[in-house]
Design a protein around this motif. Sequence first.
Motif, short mmCIF file in Angstrom:
data_model
loop_
_atom_site.label_atom_id
_atom_site.label_comp_id
_atom_site.label_asym_id
_atom_site.label_seq_id
_atom_site.Cartn_x
_atom_site.Cartn_y
_atom_site.Cartn_z
N UNK A 61 0.82 -1.20 0.00
CA UNK A 61 0.00 0.00 0.00
C UNK A 61 0.86 1.26 0.00
N UNK A 62 1.92 1.26 0.79
CA UNK A 62 2.81 2.42 0.81
C UNK A 62 3.53 2.57 -0.52
N UNK B 172 -5.76 2.49 1.89
CA UNK B 172 -5.56 3.25 0.65
C UNK B 172 -6.33 4.56 0.68
N UNK B 173 -7.53 4.54 1.27
CA UNK B 173 -8.33 5.76 1.36
C UNK B 173 -7.62 6.83 2.19
N UNK C 181 -6.71 -2.19 -5.24
CA UNK C 181 -6.65 -3.38 -6.08
C UNK C 181 -5.20 -3.69 -6.46
N UNK C 182 -4.44 -2.67 -6.84
CA UNK C 182 -3.05 -2.89 -7.21
C UNK C 182 -2.25 -3.47 -6.04
N UNK C 183 -2.44 -2.91 -4.84
CA UNK C 183 -1.71 -3.41 -3.67
C UNK C 183 -2.16 -4.82 -3.30
N UNK C 184 -3.48 -5.07 -3.35
CA UNK C 184 -4.01 -6.38 -2.99
C UNK C 184 -3.48 -7.44 -3.94
#
Length: 379
Positions: free
Chosen positions: A73-74, A111-112, A179-182
């Motif tokens: 996420x970071x 993410x939010x 989605x990208x991080x997951x």
Amino acid sequence: MLEYCTAAAPGSILLLGEYAVTEPGGPGVAMAVRPEVHATLDPGAAPRISGRMGAQRFTWTPKRCDSPMFSALVAECGTPAGTITVDSTRFAGPHGKLGLGSSAAVAVTVAALLKAPPRAGEREDDRMGAAGCACAAPNTAAAACDCSEAGRQVLHGDLSAGADAVPESVRRRVFAAALAAHRAVQGGRGSGYDVATSVWGGVVSFRGGGTPAVAPHRPPEVPALCLVHGTMPLATAAALARYEQWRQREPAAANRFRERSREVVEHFLAAGDAAACCAAIEAGGKLTRWLGARIGVAVEPPDLRARLDWFRARGWVAKPVGAGGELGIAASPAGTVPPDPPDAPALRPAADGLRWLVRRRPPAGGAGAPRSSSPGVTE
């Protein structure tokens, strides 16, 4: 002045579309369900992300990280502008995780806060205070909604402004980042239906692909649903690998499966009442069991089947969900009295997806001052 900002997002359950949603254009239907993950940003504090996920604790700091999810996420969103505290403890069940998409909800809430936390002066009116219950879906029995008076008091607590709307543009940005991080944590895989459902809430029509297509669906009525746990763990990656191998071996049969899966999803989306929804769910269960037999995956092993049969004997429809093996749902057609079996909790629909819960700094020494130093929000 904004003191704390909390992002809340519900869990999810895939109703229809097992395996098919992993393919480009593969359709599915998912529903947002409670409990929620809460992630709270304390602006100005040291850059840090800490979280409880089940019984485990995870931490990210600029110098160390023991959470692949926080690290992804970071990498996707940038360093937090303060300390983020994540709480997903309510997703822990008697047999471990409930299987309701807690990791996706964690990705969405963090993410939010990394991408688009609300700012003072940009907030809407207090919808919770004006409208009372802001999370119960239409045509949902009161017992399936957790907005009792006690629940509302917990949600408000020290949160002086209640729940804020999240603009659609923000939802889209958060969805792309989460989605990208997951997917990064899952080796680049993952349909993303669970991430989408946590972002938009309610019932979601979904089509898989590199950039999934997501559309909120507002059914006239949905059946009461129970979550049914089996005891035999199933490795999702291994099950999906078997599915891919089968597609290569039997392309004609795979095409028939995809077409039938599409028909079942369309049947659900066109349903006008709970009975029609149940008919689609029953058809989806038969299709999933057929696929499991073809690819050699026990989507409904004996222990799970026995628990699902308990419902079937009482007039409900039931099916395995996800990759199968350890989780299923039971759906009640209209007019059926809900049973009360052990270890099969009623699913609580969540009409709202991602939402803000905010708290302003109280006057020094005044009423409403925080009772502890923790910015976390628990239920």
